[in-house]
Write a protein that holds these residues in place. Structure first.
Motif, PDB file in Angstrom:
ATOM      1  N   GLY A 133      26.675  -8.445   3.395  1.00  0.00           N
ATOM      2  CA  GLY A 133      27.274  -9.610   4.021  1.00  0.00           C
ATOM      3  C   GLY A 133      25.537  -9.505   4.923  1.00  0.00           C
ATOM      4  N   ALA A 134      24.931  -9.828   4.665  1.00  0.00           N
ATOM      5  CA  ALA A 134      23.930  -9.069   6.011  1.00  0.00           C
ATOM      6  C   ALA A 134      22.988 -11.236   5.821  1.00  0.00           C
ATOM      7  CB  ALA A 134      22.856  -8.542   5.611  1.00  0.00           C
ATOM      8  N   SER A 135      22.662 -11.867   6.870  1.00  0.00           N
ATOM      9  CA  SER A 135      21.852 -12.661   7.679  1.00  0.00           C
ATOM     10  C   SER A 135      21.058 -12.670   6.802  1.00  0.00           C
ATOM     11  CB  SER A 135      22.339 -13.561   8.738  1.00  0.00           C
ATOM     12  OG  SER A 135      21.760 -12.688   9.595  1.00  0.00           O
ATOM     13  N   GLN A 136      20.070 -11.595   7.016  1.00  0.00           N
ATOM     14  CA  GLN A 136      18.317 -11.329   7.314  1.00  0.00           C
ATOM     15  C   GLN A 136      18.880 -10.022   7.084  1.00  0.00           C
ATOM     16  OE1 GLN A 136      16.585 -12.011  10.608  1.00  0.00           O
ATOM     17  NE2 GLN A 136      17.048 -14.581  10.324  1.00  0.00           N
ATOM     18  N   ALA A 137      17.103  -9.543   6.108  1.00  0.00           N
ATOM     19  CA  ALA A 137      17.132  -8.130   5.619  1.00  0.00           C
ATOM     20  C   ALA A 137      15.688  -7.703   5.391  1.00  0.00           C
ATOM     21  CB  ALA A 137      18.177  -7.396   4.628  1.00  0.00           C
ATOM     22  N   ILE A 138      15.072  -6.606   5.810  1.00  0.00           N
ATOM     23  CA  ILE A 138      13.532  -6.309   5.656  1.00  0.00           C
ATOM     24  C   ILE A 138      13.279  -5.096   5.168  1.00  0.00           C
ATOM     25  CG2 ILE A 138      12.670  -6.086   7.932  1.00  0.00           C
ATOM     26  CD1 ILE A 138      10.951  -7.041   8.401  1.00  0.00           C
ATOM     27  N   SER A 139      12.813  -5.296   4.187  1.00  0.00           N
ATOM     28  CA  SER A 139      11.855  -3.769   3.631  1.00  0.00           C
ATOM     29  C   SER A 139      11.501  -3.120   4.986  1.00  0.00           C
ATOM     30  CB  SER A 139      11.729  -3.350   2.426  1.00  0.00           C
ATOM     31  OG  SER A 139      11.219  -2.492   2.559  1.00  0.00           O
ATOM     32  N   ILE A 140      11.602  -1.730   5.327  1.00  0.00           N
ATOM     33  CA  ILE A 140      10.944  -1.039   6.201  1.00  0.00           C
ATOM     34  C   ILE A 140       9.795   0.476   5.638  1.00  0.00           C
ATOM     35  CG2 ILE A 140      10.977   0.694   7.783  1.00  0.00           C
ATOM     36  CD1 ILE A 140      13.466   0.117   8.316  1.00  0.00           C
ATOM     37  N   VAL A 141      10.452   0.913   4.283  1.00  0.00           N
ATOM     38  CA  VAL A 141       9.463   1.434   3.953  1.00  0.00           C
ATOM     39  C   VAL A 141      10.722   1.459   2.029  1.00  0.00           C
ATOM     40  CG1 VAL A 141       8.192   3.061   5.486  1.00  0.00           C
ATOM     41  CG2 VAL A 141      10.639   3.449   4.084  1.00  0.00           C
ATOM     42  N   GLU A 201       1.478  -4.713   7.040  1.00  0.00           N
ATOM     43  CA  GLU A 201       1.431  -6.122   6.185  1.00  0.00           C
ATOM     44  C   GLU A 201       2.663  -6.326   5.665  1.00  0.00           C
ATOM     45  OE1 GLU A 201      -0.191  -2.895   3.592  1.00  0.00           O
ATOM     46  OE2 GLU A 201       0.886  -2.911   5.332  1.00  0.00           O
ATOM     47  N   LYS A 202       3.449  -5.978   5.254  1.00  0.00           N
ATOM     48  CA  LYS A 202       4.544  -5.934   3.974  1.00  0.00           C
ATOM     49  C   LYS A 202       6.606  -6.481   4.502  1.00  0.00           C
ATOM     50  CE  LYS A 202       3.540  -3.620  -0.203  1.00  0.00           C
ATOM     51  NZ  LYS A 202       3.360  -2.793  -1.491  1.00  0.00           N
TER      52      LYS A 202
END
Length: 264
Positions: A133-141, A201-202
């Motif tokens: 149920g995440a509204s946003q997500a970002i990859s760290i590694v 940069e990602k």
């Protein structure tokens, strides 16, 4: 219309909004099409997702015996840092563990209530975030095995929660945070053996939009063991939860392995 079968977690399709499907042995139902309609759920029995026997479900859709013998529910599933396939060490079934553990994994930050750190296989992006149920997500590694992802998550858990507050998630009570800015703070927290996989940069941020007509102010969880027959108007779907009028919510994931009949 009537649908009947063994519950398993809803299949999803990334879109605007997310599309949800309940898949049974001989049929499937697009749950988005049930929004704003009356849905009746009736509990009819159990069927283990692993052995297929009609035995009482213990955890995660498995009967007691399968839960303590199947490699699909080893301790390393919930605690990736316990993974040992990269060392050639077996937990329950080395061939299975190598297949799952020795593939690219993502450590991420997600917004489902507050900022949460987590681990998922790369092949499960963005499914894992939808299921939370995440509204946003970002990859760290992105790392080559589950163990490296696990030790990274452990290092970050002293700064971020690794649990979703499901009530806040259902109520859409979300802290608004700049995930890119959060990621930029993490460099010194990443374990030494994972540093080479940390790329500033990602910074692609995934946005998830859920099919919810109305978020409840209060929530009441439906338990099929205590209430084997329920009827209500479906007002939304988020994570693996069905949201009904008057704040009743049904966590499909919690009742995997339950045989149900659905009437629309």
């Amino acid at each position: 219309m009537t649908y009947q079968g063994v519950l398993s977690k809803m299949q999803t399709e990334f879109g605007d909004p997310i599309q949800y499907y309940l898949v049974f042995e001989n049929s499937f139902l697009n749950m988005n099409q049930v929004l704003n309609k009356e849905l009746e759920i009736s509990f009819e029995g159990y069927q283990c997702l692993n052995c297929g026997k009609k035995k009482k479900i213990y955890r995660q859709g498995f009967c007691y015996d399968c839960f303590y013998s199947s490699p699909a529910v080893g301790d390393w599933i919930m605690k990736p840092e316990l993974s040992t396939a990269h060392l050639g060490i077996e937990d329950r079934d080395l061939a299975y563990e190598e297949q799952v553990q020795l593939q690219p994994h993502i450590v991420y930050l997600a917004l489902s209530s507050e900022v949460k750190v987590g681990v998922t296989r790369k092949t499960q992006v963005p499914t894992r975030w939808i299921d939370q149920g995440a509204s946003q997500a970002i990859s760290i590694v992105e790392v080559p095995n589950r163990y490296l992802a696990g030790i990274t998550e452990v290092a970050l858990k002293s700064h971020y929660t690794d649990k979703t507050n499901w009530r806040k998630m259902i109520q859409n009570d979300i802290v608004h945070v700049d995930l890119v800015a959060e990621k930029l703070k993490l460099e010194k927290l990443i374990p030494a053996e994972v540093q080479e996989f940390y790329h500033l940069e990602k910074n692609d941020v995934y946005q998830m939009h859920f099919p919810v007509l109305n978020y409840p102010k209060k929530v009441n969880s439906l338990n099929l063991d205590k209430e084997p027959n329920f009827k209500g108007k479906l007002l939304g779907i988020k994570g693996q939860y069905l949201i009904f009028e008057e704040g009743t919510v049904f966590n499909v994931r919690s009742f995997e392995g339950y045989v149900v009949r659905l009437e629309i």
